[in-house]
Design an enzyme around this catalytic site. Structure first.
Site, short mmCIF file in Angstrom:
data_model
loop_
_atom_site.label_atom_id
_atom_site.label_comp_id
_atom_site.label_asym_id
_atom_site.label_seq_id
_atom_site.Cartn_x
_atom_site.Cartn_y
_atom_site.Cartn_z
CG ASN A 9 -0.21 -0.03 2.53
OD1 ASN A 9 0.97 0.30 2.62
ND2 ASN A 9 -0.92 -0.42 3.57
CG ASP A 198 -7.08 -6.99 2.10
OD1 ASP A 198 -7.30 -7.04 3.33
OD2 ASP A 198 -6.15 -6.32 1.62
#
Length: 325
Positions: A9, A198
């Site tokens: 991320n 997710d």
């Protein structure tokens, strides 16, 4: 394998979905190997359920992920696999366990995808191991049935929602299932589905907090029905509960047969994800309280609170047991 920038991320932590995908791949390999270890009908192991898994420690870009799997129980038509994930800093040599997961697979015939073939039995070191495995098998079987029965909910768009409400952060992702998403049987890999789930849960959490978020745990993921190549899947997520430092997000996957299929939309997968909010230094941040507006939202909040307190009590009991040992 080494973790690359496209695995992470914006804060440099590896996506929980990336780790879940690696876990499922390891489980699928060992299950398929075992189910084809004796002469019989060729088959491929399909994921049916993932038990609750905690993300014990974050993994970062540049670290090496080592995923190991072991078969711990077999019934006549299913396989239980335990998977451990370890990260290694190749500069210092430091290693740490990041995940432990339990997955259940069923072997599907290559000749007839609707046929579940028999699983070769494994040898147990002790009779107690078989008894404990059978107990886990019965428990997950019952939970899967109960979860499927309460899977009628849908997420509807909200016009001009207020911040920190359910409607404000809820999100959906639409994906056309292509060949690269699928197994030899033409059905979606469980790991591909979990990664998409997710991603959606992460968007919900980030919208609610407006901070960096990471996956803390995933409650049992139940795969109710197969998703075929050519289907359009809608992955939907909504906030159900918040504590001071965590968020529970319900995620479900609906499949629309798109090519040569007269079937209507159906619920394929469902699960609860838990996220935490982190500062730039990686320290836990307070989570804004979820504002519930409807009776259904209030009911889901109380159900989420029950799951949260149950998990908290279980964790405290485990810590006390470890301290006594």
């Amino acid at each position: 394998r080494i973790m690359r920038p496209d695995d992470a991320n914006i804060a440099g932590n590896v996506h929980g979905g990336t780790i879940l995908k690696m876990i499922e791949e390891a489980g699928a390999i060992i299950s398929t190997r075992h189910c084809n270890s004796q002469s019989g009908e060729p088959c491929v192991a399909a994921l049916a359920r993932v038990e609750r898994t905690d993300f014990l420690s974050p993994m970062c870009i540049g670290e090496v992920a080592n995923v190991s799997a072991e078969i711990t129980y077999t019934s006549r038509h299913s396989v239980e696999v335990q998977v451990n994930v370890m990260s290694e800093n190749i500069l210092t040599g430091a290693k740490k366990v990041t995940n432990k997961a339990t997955l259940w697979y069923v072997p599907l015939s290559l000749k007839n995808v609707n046929k579940v073939v028999e699983v070769p039995p494994i040898q147990y070191a002790r009779k107690e191991q078989e008894d404990e495995g059978k107990k886990r098998y019965e428990e997950q079987k019952l939970d899967r049935l109960e979860t499927k029965q309460r899977n009628g909910d849908v997420i509807l768009p909200v016009i001009n929602p207020e911040p920190h409400t359910v409607g404000y952060s809820q999100s959906s992702l639409i994906h056309l299932v292509g060949p690269s998403d699928c197994t030899l049987l033409g059905f979606v890999h469980g790991g591909v589905t979990m990664k998409l789930m997710d991603e959606v849960a992460g968007i919900v959490a980030a919208r609610h907090c407006k901070t960096n978020i990471v996956t803390a745990s995933v409650d049992a993921i139940n795969f109710h029905e197969k998703i075929k190549k050519g289907c359009v899947i809608t992955v939907s997520g909504r906030m159900t509960f918040t504590s001071n430092k965590s968020m529970e997000i319900e995620v479900f996957v609906d499949a629309d047969p798109f090519v040569d299929e007269p079937r209507e939309r159906y619920r394929a997968v469902s699960a609860f994800f838990t996220y935490v909010s982190l500062s730039k230094e990686g320290k836990p941040l307070p989570v804004p309280q979820l504002l519930t507006e409807t009776e259904d939202e209030k009911r889901r909040f109380e159900e989420g609170k029950g799951r949260y307190l149950q998990t908290k009590a279980k964790r405290q009991a485990q810590m006390q047991q470890s301290a006594q040992q």
